[in-house]
Design an enzyme around this catalytic site. Sequence first.
Site, PDB file in Angstrom:
ATOM      1  N   SER A 121       0.974  -1.241  -0.120  1.00  0.00           N
ATOM      2  CA  SER A 121      -0.074   0.004   0.107  1.00  0.00           C
ATOM      3  C   SER A 121       0.932   1.275   0.037  1.00  0.00           C
ATOM      4  CB  SER A 121      -0.946   0.127   1.223  1.00  0.00           C
ATOM      5  OG  SER A 121      -1.412   1.423   1.410  1.00  0.00           O
ATOM      6  N   GLU A 123      -0.034   3.547   1.828  1.00  0.00           N
ATOM      7  CA  GLU A 123       0.073   4.110   2.889  1.00  0.00           C
ATOM      8  C   GLU A 123       1.469   3.898   3.685  1.00  0.00           C
ATOM      9  OE1 GLU A 123      -2.349   5.687   4.610  1.00  0.00           O
ATOM     10  OE2 GLU A 123      -1.726   5.442   6.523  1.00  0.00           O
ATOM     11  N   TYR A 145      -1.477   0.435  10.573  1.00  0.00           N
ATOM     12  CA  TYR A 145      -1.863  -0.355   9.423  1.00  0.00           C
ATOM     13  C   TYR A 145      -0.760  -0.087   8.265  1.00  0.00           C
ATOM     14  CZ  TYR A 145      -3.595  -0.930   4.588  1.00  0.00           C
ATOM     15  OH  TYR A 145      -3.948  -1.090   3.275  1.00  0.00           O
TER      16      TYR A 145
HETATM   17  P1  NAP Z   1     -11.565  -4.593   1.731  1.00  0.00           P
HETATM   18  O1  NAP Z   1     -12.609  -4.187   0.929  1.00  0.00           O
HETATM   19  O2  NAP Z   1     -11.338  -3.835   3.294  1.00  0.00           O
HETATM   20  O3  NAP Z   1     -11.615  -6.043   1.843  1.00  0.00           O
HETATM   21  C1  NAP Z   1     -10.629  -6.638   2.799  1.00  0.00           C
HETATM   22  C2  NAP Z   1     -10.800  -8.520   2.865  1.00  0.00           C
HETATM   23  O4  NAP Z   1     -10.095  -8.923   3.664  1.00  0.00           O
HETATM   24  C3  NAP Z   1     -12.200  -8.514   3.052  1.00  0.00           C
HETATM   25  O5  NAP Z   1     -12.552  -9.777   2.356  1.00  0.00           O
HETATM   26  C4  NAP Z   1     -12.222  -9.319   4.376  1.00  0.00           C
HETATM   27  O6  NAP Z   1     -12.999 -10.434   4.593  1.00  0.00           O
HETATM   28  C5  NAP Z   1     -10.575  -9.757   4.556  1.00  0.00           C
HETATM   29  N1  NAP Z   1     -10.447 -10.333   5.692  1.00  0.00           N
HETATM   30  C6  NAP Z   1     -10.258  -9.462   6.971  1.00  0.00           C
HETATM   31  N2  NAP Z   1     -10.043  -9.974   7.920  1.00  0.00           N
HETATM   32  C7  NAP Z   1      -9.384 -11.308   7.483  1.00  0.00           C
HETATM   33  C8  NAP Z   1      -8.997 -12.637   7.899  1.00  0.00           C
HETATM   34  N3  NAP Z   1      -8.755 -12.654   9.401  1.00  0.00           N
HETATM   35  N4  NAP Z   1      -8.755 -13.507   7.293  1.00  0.00           N
HETATM   36  C9  NAP Z   1      -9.160 -13.623   5.930  1.00  0.00           C
HETATM   37  N5  NAP Z   1      -9.502 -12.555   5.309  1.00  0.00           N
HETATM   38  C10 NAP Z   1      -9.703 -11.474   6.181  1.00  0.00           C
HETATM   39  O7  NAP Z   1     -10.374  -4.206   0.949  1.00  0.00           O
HETATM   40  P2  NAP Z   1      -9.962  -3.633  -0.513  1.00  0.00           P
HETATM   41  O8  NAP Z   1     -10.139  -2.106  -0.519  1.00  0.00           O
HETATM   42  O9  NAP Z   1     -10.514  -4.646  -1.286  1.00  0.00           O
HETATM   43  O10 NAP Z   1      -8.140  -4.030  -0.416  1.00  0.00           O
HETATM   44  C11 NAP Z   1      -7.715  -5.057  -0.671  1.00  0.00           C
HETATM   45  C12 NAP Z   1      -6.442  -5.217  -0.346  1.00  0.00           C
HETATM   46  O11 NAP Z   1      -5.595  -4.241  -0.757  1.00  0.00           O
HETATM   47  C13 NAP Z   1      -6.145  -5.084   1.194  1.00  0.00           C
HETATM   48  O12 NAP Z   1      -5.156  -5.841   1.767  1.00  0.00           O
HETATM   49  C14 NAP Z   1      -5.754  -3.464   1.398  1.00  0.00           C
HETATM   50  O13 NAP Z   1      -5.217  -3.499   2.594  1.00  0.00           O
HETATM   51  C15 NAP Z   1      -5.079  -3.503   0.172  1.00  0.00           C
HETATM   52  N6  NAP Z   1      -4.893  -2.082  -0.351  1.00  0.00           N
HETATM   53  C16 NAP Z   1      -6.087  -1.605  -0.619  1.00  0.00           C
HETATM   54  C17 NAP Z   1      -6.357  -0.145  -1.332  1.00  0.00           C
HETATM   55  C18 NAP Z   1      -7.156   0.512  -1.782  1.00  0.00           C
HETATM   56  O14 NAP Z   1      -7.246   1.815  -1.966  1.00  0.00           O
HETATM   57  N7  NAP Z   1      -8.574   0.046  -1.873  1.00  0.00           N
HETATM   58  C19 NAP Z   1      -4.908   0.437  -1.761  1.00  0.00           C
HETATM   59  C20 NAP Z   1      -3.676  -0.157  -1.370  1.00  0.00           C
HETATM   60  C21 NAP Z   1      -3.655  -1.527  -0.732  1.00  0.00           C
HETATM   61  P3  NAP Z   1     -14.585 -10.337   5.435  1.00  0.00           P
HETATM   62  O15 NAP Z   1     -15.641 -10.307   4.419  1.00  0.00           O
HETATM   63  O16 NAP Z   1     -14.627 -11.647   6.152  1.00  0.00           O
HETATM   64  O17 NAP Z   1     -14.568  -9.341   6.264  1.00  0.00           O
HETATM   65  N1  GDD Z   2     -12.431   7.422   5.919  1.00  0.00           N
HETATM   66  C1  GDD Z   2     -12.422   8.770   6.109  1.00  0.00           C
HETATM   67  N2  GDD Z   2     -13.791   9.436   6.552  1.00  0.00           N
HETATM   68  N3  GDD Z   2     -11.372   9.656   5.631  1.00  0.00           N
HETATM   69  C2  GDD Z   2     -11.415  10.815   5.899  1.00  0.00           C
HETATM   70  C3  GDD Z   2     -12.580  11.736   6.293  1.00  0.00           C
HETATM   71  C4  GDD Z   2     -13.796  10.755   6.684  1.00  0.00           C
HETATM   72  O1  GDD Z   2     -14.690  11.349   7.283  1.00  0.00           O
HETATM   73  N4  GDD Z   2     -12.603  12.892   6.308  1.00  0.00           N
HETATM   74  C5  GDD Z   2     -11.388  13.050   5.550  1.00  0.00           C
HETATM   75  N5  GDD Z   2     -10.729  11.780   5.471  1.00  0.00           N
HETATM   76  C6  GDD Z   2      -9.469  11.915   4.702  1.00  0.00           C
HETATM   77  C7  GDD Z   2      -8.443  10.882   5.671  1.00  0.00           C
HETATM   78  O2  GDD Z   2      -8.138  11.365   7.000  1.00  0.00           O
HETATM   79  C8  GDD Z   2      -7.371  10.389   4.786  1.00  0.00           C
HETATM   80  O3  GDD Z   2      -6.295  11.544   4.779  1.00  0.00           O
HETATM   81  C9  GDD Z   2      -8.212  10.653   3.394  1.00  0.00           C
HETATM   82  O4  GDD Z   2      -9.382  11.026   3.582  1.00  0.00           O
HETATM   83  C10 GDD Z   2      -8.422   9.056   2.721  1.00  0.00           C
HETATM   84  O5  GDD Z   2      -9.016   8.173   3.727  1.00  0.00           O
HETATM   85  P1  GDD Z   2      -9.652   6.916   3.497  1.00  0.00           P
HETATM   86  O6  GDD Z   2     -10.506   6.851   2.357  1.00  0.00           O
HETATM   87  O7  GDD Z   2     -10.169   6.230   4.769  1.00  0.00           O
HETATM   88  O8  GDD Z   2      -8.256   6.189   2.948  1.00  0.00           O
HETATM   89  P2  GDD Z   2      -6.976   5.807   3.286  1.00  0.00           P
HETATM   90  O9  GDD Z   2      -5.935   6.478   2.394  1.00  0.00           O
HETATM   91  O10 GDD Z   2      -6.650   6.329   4.608  1.00  0.00           O
HETATM   92  O11 GDD Z   2      -6.444   4.236   3.207  1.00  0.00           O
HETATM   93  C11 GDD Z   2      -6.911   3.695   1.951  1.00  0.00           C
HETATM   94  O12 GDD Z   2      -5.916   3.786   1.055  1.00  0.00           O
HETATM   95  C12 GDD Z   2      -4.810   3.225   1.407  1.00  0.00           C
HETATM   96  C13 GDD Z   2      -3.914   3.303   0.110  1.00  0.00           C
HETATM   97  O13 GDD Z   2      -3.278   4.413   0.302  1.00  0.00           O
HETATM   98  C14 GDD Z   2      -7.492   2.196   2.350  1.00  0.00           C
HETATM   99  O14 GDD Z   2      -7.785   1.719   1.282  1.00  0.00           O
HETATM  100  C15 GDD Z   2      -5.972   1.529   2.909  1.00  0.00           C
HETATM  101  O15 GDD Z   2      -6.502   0.066   2.755  1.00  0.00           O
HETATM  102  C16 GDD Z   2      -5.021   1.592   1.525  1.00  0.00           C
HETATM  103  O16 GDD Z   2      -4.031   0.857   1.678  1.00  0.00           O
END
Ligand code: NAP
Ligand code: GDD
Length: 328
Positions: A121, A123, A145
């Site tokens: 990520s 992050e 995280y």
């Molecule tokens: P998400 O919608 O939050 O999905 C997370 C998944 O992890 C769910 O299917 C959840 O299953 C599963 N999980 C949670 N705890 C578990 C456990 N103990 N054992 C097995 N599975 C478990 O996340 P996403 O947005 O699809 O992201 C996918 C991956 O990419 C994550 O690793 C996230 O950290 C990473 N990532 C995401 C982004 C982004 O912007 N979306 C960016 C960078 C990296 P349940 O249904 O059972 O809860």
């Molecule tokens: N969730 C949330 N809710 N975020 C807010 C809010 C609010 O009400 N107001 C402002 N934000 C700001 C957060 O402080 C952050 O700076 C930004 O919006 C994005 O927040 P999120 O959408 O929660 O995503 P994230 O950047 O913290 O994390 C996501 O992206 C990562 C990759 O950069 C997640 O998908 C992580 O799993 C992923 O790794």
Amino acid sequence: MRALITGITGQDGSYLAEHLLSLGYEVWGLVRGQANPRVSRLRRLLKDVQLVRGDLLDQTSLMSAVEKVQPDEVYNLGAISFVPMSWEQAELTAEVTGMGVLRMLEAVRRRPGTRFYQASSSEMFGQVRETPQNERTPFHPRSPYGVAKAYGHFLTQNYRESYGMHAVSGILFNHESPRRGAEFVTRKVTLGVARIKLGLASELRLGNLSARRDWGFAGDYVRAMHLMLQSPEPEDYVIGTGRTQSVRELVEAAFTAAGLSYEDHVVSDETLYRPAEVDLLCADPKKARVQLGWEPTVPFEELVAMMVEADIRLLTDGRDPEQDASWG
Ligand code: NAP
Ligand code: GDD
């Protein structure tokens, strides 16, 4: 080809499964719990996915899952992925998001030839050392995280170097869609706009409006995951758009897409600020473009409009966003 996806019930899991099925893969998803409600929603969406039980907290279950599925490719997407939760449950986040990678690598190591993708990520860059961020930018994570993801990232590299595994990490920047969880800011905003548009709410409370992210479309990012595993050499890649917008700009775009003005409705609430913030993320995806031929296809404004439209439709149809949020 046979693929095993952890995190199949999440946003990326569903798009990746769809993509791999369209390429002719046999797709298996790891699901946890004895009655996981998101599994039935996944079933509605993707009838051709096969399921195997397992939990990233349970080594034996992961060994059994890999043994049963005998996958050619493993995509480790499972995680606790909501950053604020990682301060509230730091130990659990370390176990699932960090140690879970170790457990998956150990399970996969016993099946030589299996290729492994780790969902790293942006992050991990945290308090960024340079802009834009590329594969060589040092990490300075700002949340439990981010720290757990950095552990998983380095461990994936280490297993590649120690055991010659074809193990890669995709350092993905934020990617969104109508299937995004309602807790993340894009979806919170687009659902908030839909509620206000339909007269179901008048106010939207948000945290830090100044934070900047590089937001792309999840459907594009899962194509990159697959491409990474097809490359002859296992390497890590940054995946993002190379553009950055503030939360305020996101809000403005979403309200404008619905013909509304955000100044009339949005309240910045300091209780929603994080203990430590990531102020700015912006990808340099050149390596992926040159080596994988990967390009994002959905610009920010189009992504936001797509999500607003999907949420207005969802609420108009009377569906419950808490239940159906991730599945449009
Ligand atoms: P998400 O919608 O939050 O999905 C997370 C998944 O992890 C769910 O299917 C959840 O299953 C599963 N999980 C949670 N705890 C578990 C456990 N103990 N054992 C097995 N599975 C478990 O996340 P996403 O947005 O699809 O992201 C996918 C991956 O990419 C994550 O690793 C996230 O950290 C990473 N990532 C995401 C982004 C982004 O912007 N979306 C960016 C960078 C990296 P349940 O249904 O059972 O809860
Ligand atoms: N969730 C949330 N809710 N975020 C807010 C809010 C609010 O009400 N107001 C402002 N934000 C700001 C957060 O402080 C952050 O700076 C930004 O919006 C994005 O927040 P999120 O959408 O929660 O995503 P994230 O950047 O913290 O994390 C996501 O992206 C990562 C990759 O950069 C997640 O998908 C992580 O799993 C992923 O790794």
